[in-house]
Write a protein that holds these residues in place. Structure first.
Motif, PDB file in Angstrom:
ATOM      1  N   ILE A 104       0.862  -1.176   0.000  1.00 56.20           N
ATOM      2  CA  ILE A 104       0.000   0.000   0.000  1.00 56.20           C
ATOM      3  C   ILE A 104       0.902   1.231   0.000  1.00 56.20           C
ATOM      4  N   GLY A 105       0.913   1.896  -1.151  1.00 55.71           N
ATOM      5  CA  GLY A 105       1.725   3.117  -1.305  1.00 55.71           C
ATOM      6  C   GLY A 105       0.873   4.321  -0.978  1.00 55.71           C
ATOM      7  N   SER A 106       0.988   5.330  -1.821  1.00 55.72           N
ATOM      8  CA  SER A 106       0.217   6.561  -1.620  1.00 55.72           C
ATOM      9  C   SER A 106       0.408   7.425  -2.860  1.00 55.72           C
ATOM     10  N   ILE A 107      -0.563   8.301  -3.104  1.00 55.79           N
ATOM     11  CA  ILE A 107      -0.292   9.265  -4.181  1.00 55.79           C
ATOM     12  C   ILE A 107       0.868  10.176  -3.764  1.00 55.79           C
ATOM     13  N   ALA A 108       1.193  10.172  -2.466  1.00 55.00           N
ATOM     14  CA  ALA A 108       2.387  10.901  -2.006  1.00 55.00           C
ATOM     15  C   ALA A 108       3.673  10.207  -2.464  1.00 55.00           C
ATOM     16  N   GLY A 109       3.538   9.016  -3.043  1.00 58.16           N
ATOM     17  CA  GLY A 109       4.695   8.338  -3.608  1.00 58.16           C
ATOM     18  C   GLY A 109       5.021   8.831  -5.002  1.00 58.16           C
ATOM     19  N   ARG A 110       4.235   9.777  -5.483  1.00 56.10           N
ATOM     20  CA  ARG A 110       4.436  10.312  -6.834  1.00 56.10           C
ATOM     21  C   ARG A 110       4.505  11.831  -6.812  1.00 56.10           C
ATOM     22  N   SER A 111       3.971  12.437  -5.752  1.00 57.29           N
ATOM     23  CA  SER A 111       3.960  13.903  -5.708  1.00 57.29           C
ATOM     24  C   SER A 111       4.325  14.369  -4.303  1.00 57.29           C
ATOM     25  N   ALA A 112       4.728  15.623  -4.233  1.00 58.29           N
ATOM     26  CA  ALA A 112       5.179  16.184  -2.960  1.00 58.29           C
ATOM     27  C   ALA A 112       4.086  17.027  -2.326  1.00 58.29           C
ATOM     28  N   PHE A 113       4.194  17.261  -1.045  1.00 52.22           N
ATOM     29  CA  PHE A 113       3.273  18.192  -0.380  1.00 52.22           C
ATOM     30  C   PHE A 113       3.969  18.759   0.852  1.00 52.22           C
ATOM     31  N   VAL A 114       3.493  19.914   1.306  1.00 55.27           N
ATOM     32  CA  VAL A 114       4.070  20.522   2.501  1.00 55.27           C
ATOM     33  C   VAL A 114       3.756  19.623   3.695  1.00 55.27           C
ATOM     34  N   GLY A 115       4.799  19.230   4.419  1.00 56.17           N
ATOM     35  CA  GLY A 115       4.609  18.308   5.538  1.00 56.17           C
ATOM     36  C   GLY A 115       4.957  16.876   5.154  1.00 56.17           C
ATOM     37  N   GLY A 116       5.493  16.710   3.935  1.00 59.10           N
ATOM     38  CA  GLY A 116       5.742  15.347   3.453  1.00 59.10           C
ATOM     39  C   GLY A 116       7.200  14.981   3.291  1.00 59.10           C
ATOM     40  N   THR A 117       8.112  15.778   3.861  1.00 59.71           N
ATOM     41  CA  THR A 117       9.534  15.500   3.581  1.00 59.71           C
ATOM     42  C   THR A 117       9.888  14.058   3.894  1.00 59.71           C
ATOM     43  N   CYS A 118       9.383  13.547   4.988  1.00 62.40           N
ATOM     44  CA  CYS A 118       9.694  12.149   5.319  1.00 62.40           C
ATOM     45  C   CYS A 118       8.626  11.205   4.761  1.00 62.40           C
ATOM     46  N   TYR A 119       7.346  11.509   5.037  1.00 59.76           N
ATOM     47  CA  TYR A 119       6.283  10.576   4.613  1.00 59.76           C
ATOM     48  C   TYR A 119       6.305  10.368   3.098  1.00 59.76           C
ATOM     49  N   ALA A 120       6.315  11.476   2.336  1.00 61.60           N
ATOM     50  CA  ALA A 120       6.308  11.338   0.869  1.00 61.60           C
ATOM     51  C   ALA A 120       7.578  10.631   0.403  1.00 61.60           C
ATOM     52  N   ALA A 121       8.695  10.904   1.092  1.00 67.40           N
ATOM     53  CA  ALA A 121       9.945  10.239   0.706  1.00 67.40           C
ATOM     54  C   ALA A 121       9.840   8.730   0.925  1.00 67.40           C
ATOM     55  N   THR A 122       9.229   8.318   2.047  1.00 72.36           N
ATOM     56  CA  THR A 122       9.095   6.858   2.267  1.00 72.36           C
ATOM     57  C   THR A 122       8.200   6.236   1.204  1.00 72.36           C
ATOM     58  N   LYS A 123       7.179   6.970   0.773  1.00 71.05           N
ATOM     59  CA  LYS A 123       6.258   6.396  -0.222  1.00 71.05           C
ATOM     60  C   LYS A 123       6.875   6.434  -1.627  1.00 71.05           C
ATOM     61  N   HIS A 124       7.751   7.413  -1.897  1.00 71.07           N
ATOM     62  CA  HIS A 124       8.535   7.343  -3.138  1.00 71.07           C
ATOM     63  C   HIS A 124       9.434   6.102  -3.099  1.00 71.07           C
ATOM     64  N   ALA A 125      10.001   5.842  -1.921  1.00 72.22           N
ATOM     65  CA  ALA A 125      10.869   4.666  -1.776  1.00 72.22           C
ATOM     66  C   ALA A 125      10.088   3.378  -2.027  1.00 72.22           C
ATOM     67  N   VAL A 126       8.829   3.366  -1.596  1.00 62.69           N
ATOM     68  CA  VAL A 126       7.972   2.196  -1.842  1.00 62.69           C
ATOM     69  C   VAL A 126       7.904   1.898  -3.339  1.00 62.69           C
ATOM     70  N   MET A 127       7.786   2.964  -4.152  1.00 62.20           N
ATOM     71  CA  MET A 127       7.653   2.759  -5.599  1.00 62.20           C
ATOM     72  C   MET A 127       8.922   2.123  -6.172  1.00 62.20           C
ATOM     73  N   GLY A 128      10.073   2.609  -5.733  1.00 57.40           N
ATOM     74  CA  GLY A 128      11.338   2.054  -6.226  1.00 57.40           C
ATOM     75  C   GLY A 128      11.527   0.615  -5.777  1.00 57.40           C
ATOM     76  N   PHE A 129      11.157   0.368  -4.517  1.00 58.28           N
ATOM     77  CA  PHE A 129      11.241  -0.992  -3.973  1.00 58.28           C
ATOM     78  C   PHE A 129      10.373  -1.937  -4.793  1.00 58.28           C
ATOM     79  N   ALA A 130       9.130  -1.525  -5.003  1.00 54.77           N
ATOM     80  CA  ALA A 130       8.165  -2.438  -5.619  1.00 54.77           C
ATOM     81  C   ALA A 130       8.500  -2.711  -7.085  1.00 54.77           C
ATOM     82  N   GLU A 131       8.906  -1.675  -7.813  1.00 55.66           N
ATOM     83  CA  GLU A 131       9.198  -1.906  -9.237  1.00 55.66           C
ATOM     84  C   GLU A 131      10.446  -2.780  -9.391  1.00 55.66           C
ATOM     85  N   SER A 132      11.447  -2.523  -8.561  1.00 58.79           N
ATOM     86  CA  SER A 132      12.664  -3.345  -8.632  1.00 58.79           C
ATOM     87  C   SER A 132      12.353  -4.789  -8.264  1.00 58.79           C
TER      88      SER A 132
END
Ligand code: NJP
Length: 230
Positions: free
Chosen positions: A132-160
């Motif tokens: 379970i990722g998040s649309i924060a795994g594709r876009s940024a938002f104020v307050g997301g420096t860590c959360y959005a970064a972890t969900k971006h990481a989810v995308m890289g993990f899952a595709e690899s």
């Protein structure tokens, strides 16, 4: 899909994970994992009342030893890596502890849990890992420096991982919701317009419900009822 297949769901004690467990229990034997034993027991009882089967595993997904011990004998046909935390505030307000908890639960736990059950899937030549990722795994938002970064990481993990194990017959998918009505974050409290957890559960079932040679790797689920900004 045979009735006896097993689905392990992390973060099943409440919110999206609980809804996924209830939905998948119509097809799978459920192994529900989280830290809150009482809530897991309630879920297992509810699944039992509906005619399904559910066992519970009390664990902290961020604790590698606990995960390895708890899942040592688990054979899962489906793994839903759902457990997640979100402390959505600007970097200058985040504590180191909040940062590390998000990285540990949203990202590092993907290694611990997936590493525990993936060998069995590869050995059997079939299985499905859903994150379970998040649309924060594709876009940024104020307050997301860590959360959005972890969900971006989810995308890289899952595709690899998808590229690594598809030849072994194991599928990997990411289901990325927009806002969902859970107690995930005070930011989301009272968002009546947001998706229901059951909407995400339906999307997970949709991703699982494909012919053997077909993979839905990424799926975004959004609401159409976001209030207009004035
Ligand atoms: O969150 P919530 P959601 N070890 O707070 C578990 C993503 N998402 O259902 O351990 C084990 O209701 C916790 O269990 P417990 C989000 O990033 C959400 O909304 O008993 N389990 C509980 O069952 C996350 O990946 C929205 O406290 C741990 C569950 O996680 C997923 O959806 C939007 C744990 C959290 O339930 C589920 O979130 C979006 C640990 N250390 C993505 N820590 C949204 N809600 O709007 C937590 O784009 N859990």
């Amino acid at each position: 899909m045979p009735d006896h297949e097993t689905a392990l769901i992390t973060g099943a004690s409440r919110g999206i994970g609980r809804a996924i467990a209830l939905r998948l229990a119509e097809r799978y034997e459920i192994i529900a994992a989280a830290r809150s034993e009482a809530e897991l027991d309630e879920l297992a009882a509810e699944i039992g009342e509906r005619g399904g089967r559910c066992t519970t595993v009390t664990l902290d997904v961020a604790n590698p030893r606990m995960v390895a011990e708890a899942l040592a004998d688990v054979d899962a046909d489906v793994l839903v890596n759902n457990a997640g935390v979100g402390v959505l505030k600007p970097l200058l307000e985040l504590t180191a502890e909040e940062w590390h908890t998000m990285v540990d639960v949203n990202f590092n736990a993907l290694f611990h849990v997936t590493r525990a059950v993936l060998p069995g899937m590869v050995r059997r030549g079939r299985g499905h890992v859903v994150v379970i990722g998040s649309i924060a795994g594709r876009s940024a938002f104020v307050g997301g420096t860590c959360y959005a970064a972890t969900k971006h990481a989810v995308m890289g993990f899952a595709e690899s991982l998808m590229l690594e194990v598809r030849d072994a017959g194991v599928k990997v998918s990411v289901v990325s919701p927009g806002s969902v009505r859970t107690n995930f974050s005070p930011e989301f409290a009272g968002k009546d317009w947001a998706l229901a957890p059951e909407d995400v559960a339906d999307a997970v079932l949709h991703v699982l419900d494909t012919p053997p040679a077909v993979l839905i790797h990424r799926l975004e689920v959004r609401t159409l009822t976001v209030p207009k900004k004035r």
